[in-house]
Scaffold this motif. Structure first.
Motif, PDB file in Angstrom:
ATOM      1  N   ARG A 103      33.986  49.220  43.023  1.00  0.00           N
ATOM      2  CA  ARG A 103      35.723  49.464  42.900  1.00  0.00           C
ATOM      3  C   ARG A 103      36.117  49.201  41.609  1.00  0.00           C
ATOM      4  N   PHE A 104      35.810  47.802  40.886  1.00  0.00           N
ATOM      5  CA  PHE A 104      36.424  47.043  39.794  1.00  0.00           C
ATOM      6  C   PHE A 104      35.567  47.142  38.728  1.00  0.00           C
ATOM      7  N   TRP A 105      34.248  47.244  38.783  1.00  0.00           N
ATOM      8  CA  TRP A 105      33.718  47.177  37.412  1.00  0.00           C
ATOM      9  C   TRP A 105      33.338  48.646  36.868  1.00  0.00           C
ATOM     10  N   PRO A 106      33.555  48.772  35.594  1.00  0.00           N
ATOM     11  CA  PRO A 106      33.624  47.854  34.571  1.00  0.00           C
ATOM     12  C   PRO A 106      35.152  47.416  34.811  1.00  0.00           C
ATOM     13  N   GLY A 107      35.585  46.134  34.647  1.00  0.00           N
ATOM     14  CA  GLY A 107      37.096  45.770  34.735  1.00  0.00           C
ATOM     15  C   GLY A 107      37.272  44.316  34.981  1.00  0.00           C
ATOM     16  N   SER A 194      40.279  37.542  33.398  1.00  0.00           N
ATOM     17  CA  SER A 194      39.955  38.387  34.742  1.00  0.00           C
ATOM     18  C   SER A 194      40.059  37.531  36.085  1.00  0.00           C
ATOM     19  N   THR A 195      40.324  38.161  37.207  1.00  0.00           N
ATOM     20  CA  THR A 195      40.217  37.430  38.308  1.00  0.00           C
ATOM     21  C   THR A 195      38.725  36.875  38.616  1.00  0.00           C
ATOM     22  N   VAL A 196      38.745  35.622  39.118  1.00  0.00           N
ATOM     23  CA  VAL A 196      37.390  35.087  39.600  1.00  0.00           C
ATOM     24  C   VAL A 196      37.314  34.999  41.070  1.00  0.00           C
ATOM     25  N   VAL A 197      36.654  35.374  41.653  1.00  0.00           N
ATOM     26  CA  VAL A 197      36.463  35.301  43.419  1.00  0.00           C
ATOM     27  C   VAL A 197      34.917  35.114  43.607  1.00  0.00           C
ATOM     28  N   GLU A 198      34.946  34.459  44.825  1.00  0.00           N
ATOM     29  CA  GLU A 198      33.545  34.480  45.654  1.00  0.00           C
ATOM     30  C   GLU A 198      33.754  34.910  46.752  1.00  0.00           C
ATOM     31  N   VAL A 199      32.479  35.533  47.182  1.00  0.00           N
ATOM     32  CA  VAL A 199      32.547  36.364  48.312  1.00  0.00           C
ATOM     33  C   VAL A 199      32.156  35.391  49.473  1.00  0.00           C
ATOM     34  N   VAL A 200      33.033  35.387  50.632  1.00  0.00           N
ATOM     35  CA  VAL A 200      32.847  34.327  51.670  1.00  0.00           C
ATOM     36  C   VAL A 200      32.076  34.951  52.571  1.00  0.00           C
ATOM     37  N   ARG A 209      40.453  32.292  40.603  1.00  0.00           N
ATOM     38  CA  ARG A 209      41.351  32.156  39.512  1.00  0.00           C
ATOM     39  C   ARG A 209      42.108  33.438  39.405  1.00  0.00           C
ATOM     40  N   PRO A 210      43.398  33.775  39.766  1.00  0.00           N
ATOM     41  CA  PRO A 210      44.270  34.930  39.879  1.00  0.00           C
ATOM     42  C   PRO A 210      44.010  35.423  38.109  1.00  0.00           C
ATOM     43  N   GLY A 211      44.192  36.796  38.338  1.00  0.00           N
ATOM     44  CA  GLY A 211      44.006  37.520  36.882  1.00  0.00           C
ATOM     45  C   GLY A 211      44.451  38.894  37.135  1.00  0.00           C
ATOM     46  N   GLY A 212      43.454  39.769  36.294  1.00  0.00           N
ATOM     47  CA  GLY A 212      43.989  41.188  36.004  1.00  0.00           C
ATOM     48  C   GLY A 212      43.736  42.143  37.340  1.00  0.00           C
ATOM     49  N   VAL A 213      42.739  41.807  38.224  1.00  0.00           N
ATOM     50  CA  VAL A 213      42.795  42.268  39.434  1.00  0.00           C
ATOM     51  C   VAL A 213      43.566  41.431  40.528  1.00  0.00           C
ATOM     52  N   THR A 214      44.618  42.099  40.999  1.00  0.00           N
ATOM     53  CA  THR A 214      45.471  41.445  42.244  1.00  0.00           C
ATOM     54  C   THR A 214      45.099  41.153  43.400  1.00  0.00           C
ATOM     55  N   ALA A 215      45.626  40.157  44.225  1.00  0.00           N
ATOM     56  CA  ALA A 215      45.139  40.066  45.625  1.00  0.00           C
ATOM     57  C   ALA A 215      45.543  41.455  46.352  1.00  0.00           C
ATOM     58  N   GLU A 216      46.675  42.079  45.891  1.00  0.00           N
ATOM     59  CA  GLU A 216      46.758  43.379  46.543  1.00  0.00           C
ATOM     60  C   GLU A 216      45.831  44.487  46.211  1.00  0.00           C
ATOM     61  N   GLY A 346      51.511  40.291  42.898  1.00  0.00           N
ATOM     62  CA  GLY A 346      50.877  41.203  42.042  1.00  0.00           C
ATOM     63  C   GLY A 346      50.377  40.532  40.705  1.00  0.00           C
ATOM     64  N   ILE A 347      50.690  41.169  39.572  1.00  0.00           N
ATOM     65  CA  ILE A 347      50.202  40.442  38.227  1.00  0.00           C
ATOM     66  C   ILE A 347      50.939  39.052  38.192  1.00  0.00           C
ATOM     67  N   GLY A 348      52.404  39.042  38.770  1.00  0.00           N
ATOM     68  CA  GLY A 348      53.046  37.798  38.624  1.00  0.00           C
ATOM     69  C   GLY A 348      52.201  36.545  38.962  1.00  0.00           C
ATOM     70  N   HIS A 349      51.381  36.570  40.007  1.00  0.00           N
ATOM     71  CA  HIS A 349      50.801  35.322  40.348  1.00  0.00           C
ATOM     72  C   HIS A 349      49.832  34.736  39.242  1.00  0.00           C
ATOM     73  N   ALA A 350      49.088  35.876  38.580  1.00  0.00           N
ATOM     74  CA  ALA A 350      48.479  35.211  37.379  1.00  0.00           C
ATOM     75  C   ALA A 350      49.258  34.763  36.509  1.00  0.00           C
ATOM     76  N   LEU A 351      50.470  35.652  36.273  1.00  0.00           N
ATOM     77  CA  LEU A 351      51.434  35.171  34.977  1.00  0.00           C
ATOM     78  C   LEU A 351      51.686  33.810  35.172  1.00  0.00           C
ATOM     79  N   MET A 352      52.108  33.410  36.435  1.00  0.00           N
ATOM     80  CA  MET A 352      52.799  32.097  36.626  1.00  0.00           C
ATOM     81  C   MET A 352      51.774  31.155  36.731  1.00  0.00           C
ATOM     82  N   ASN A 353      50.540  31.626  37.066  1.00  0.00           N
ATOM     83  CA  ASN A 353      49.550  30.543  36.938  1.00  0.00           C
ATOM     84  C   ASN A 353      49.400  30.087  35.547  1.00  0.00           C
ATOM     85  N   ARG A 354      49.107  31.038  34.593  1.00  0.00           N
ATOM     86  CA  ARG A 354      49.011  30.773  33.077  1.00  0.00           C
ATOM     87  C   ARG A 354      50.148  29.959  32.532  1.00  0.00           C
TER      88      ARG A 354
END
Length: 366
Positions: A103-107, A194-200, A209-216, A346-354
């Motif tokens: 779904r998200f690569w490349p990305g 980029s958004t950094v995730v681990e698969v649980v 880390r929040p980033g360009g791919v949002t939680a939504e 949305g992207i506001g999460h990553a923006l506020m994180n930075r």
């Protein structure tokens, strides 16, 4: 740290159809163990062969980056992934990781996966048994990785702690004479890392880390989303205290301008009144002042330097302009900076994180 002066080569290439001959020269430097900056769709990265400890050491040396901060490895095809990682152990986790890649690569999505022993330098993983991997969505990045034949460890191409670079000129200002080359492919796209995730497990991902791919975005792809403590909306300033960072961008202060920065949260009118009063007091002390505002409110401020970061109605524009704005405050010699905040959806999460990291988590609520 004393860094040996290097001759930094510079190539300007078309962002959509890069000159392969120019990229060949950059690729040769990478194969020889050099460090070369290049554009991605998020920010500019500083790349080196992830398999070579001497090459990776050049990244830490050039950036002045703490050695316990892991690096993201960039690849250009899935065959490289198989050379770097092991299967996930949790039932269904591998299938979910594959769906996210489809779904998200490349990305702008980085996935933390078990590292294959000996596949990358221990300096890339900072001693962890995992490696963070992504496939960037930028023609120049993909072509350079493929041409070099190297999986590239590549943090942002800036001095450690400084705002990330979204233009080759930013890289030049920070790292010219400290690295072997810079590939100029124009402006970066997303503007945030980029958004950094681990698969649980087979249904859940944890955002580190929040980033360009949002939680939504992740939820729309069928994943349940949970947050690491330091990545959650409204994350506490000391959430990472005592923890070894499990992904890039989790531990140290980042993205900071040279001036002292403070975030101000509240109703827009009250925020403007508070900031303007703070500006007046700072001016009386002889300090040069700056305000980072959204387009809807910028006219309310009377600082020496008022910069519009973007629109509240289009937070992607604010994400794109954040690091350029922070660097402009430096160029204008601003000593005190106040910034508006935005909703953390949305992207506001990553923006506020930075923004929080740039301000050292100095937040006033009015």
């Amino acid at each position: 740290m004393n860094v040996p002066l290097r001759n930094t080569s510079f190539w300007r290439v078309d962002s959509q159809d890069p000159d392969r001959e120019q990229l060949r020269a950059a690729a040769e430097l990478l194969r020889a163990g050099g460090a070369v900056a290049f554009p991605t769709e998020t920010v500019y990265g500083l790349g080196a062969d992830a398999r070579r400890t001497d090459a990776v050491a050049r990244i830490f040396e050039a950036k002045g980056r703490p050695s316990d901060n892991p690096l993201i490895v960039h690849i250009s095809d899935l065959a490289q992934l198989a050379e770097l990682t092991l299967p996930l152990a949790a039932e269904g986790a591998g299938a979910l990781a594959d769906r996210l890649m489809d779904r998200f690569w490349p990305g702008p999505l980085t996935i933390v996966l078990p590292v294959k022993p000996g596949a990358v330098s221990a300096r890339v993983t900072a001693g962890l048994d995992t490696v963070a991997v992504r496939m960037p969505a930028h023609p120049v990045a993909l072509a350079l990785i493929a041409e070099s034949g190297c999986p590239l460890a590549a943090p942002s191409a800036n001095r450690s702690g400084r705002p990330s670079p979204t233009l080759a000129a930013h890289v030049r200002g920070d790292l010219s004479g400290r690295i072997d080359g810079i590939v100029d492919g124009g402006a970066a796209g997303v503007g945030l890392e980029s958004t950094v995730v681990e698969v649980v497990d087979g249904g859940t991902v944890r955002i580190l880390r929040p980033g360009g791919v949002t939680a939504e975005d992740l939820q729309e792809a069928g994943a349940t989303v949970v947050y690491d403590a330091v990545a959650a909306p409204e994350a506490a300033e000391d959430a990472a205290a005592g923890q070894a960072p499990r992904s890039p961008g989790m531990k140290y202060a980042h993205y900071a301008p040279q001036g002292q920065m403070q975030l101000v949260k509240g109703e827009p009118g009250a925020v403007a009144d508070w900031i303007n009063a703070a500006v007046r007091r700072a001016r009386e002390s002889g300090e040069r002042t700056g305000v980072l505002a959204f387009a809807e409110h910028a006219a309310r401020y009377d600082a020496d330097c008022v910069l519009v970061v973007g629109s509240l109605a289009r937070l992607d524009t604010a994400a794109h302009g954040l690091y350029t704005s922070l660097r402009e405050f430096d160029a204008q010699g601003v000593q005190r900076i106040w910034a508006e905040t935005c909703p953390e959806q949305g992207i506001g999460h990553a923006l506020m994180n930075r923004l929080a990291k740039a301000a050292g988590h100095a937040v006033v609520r009015v």
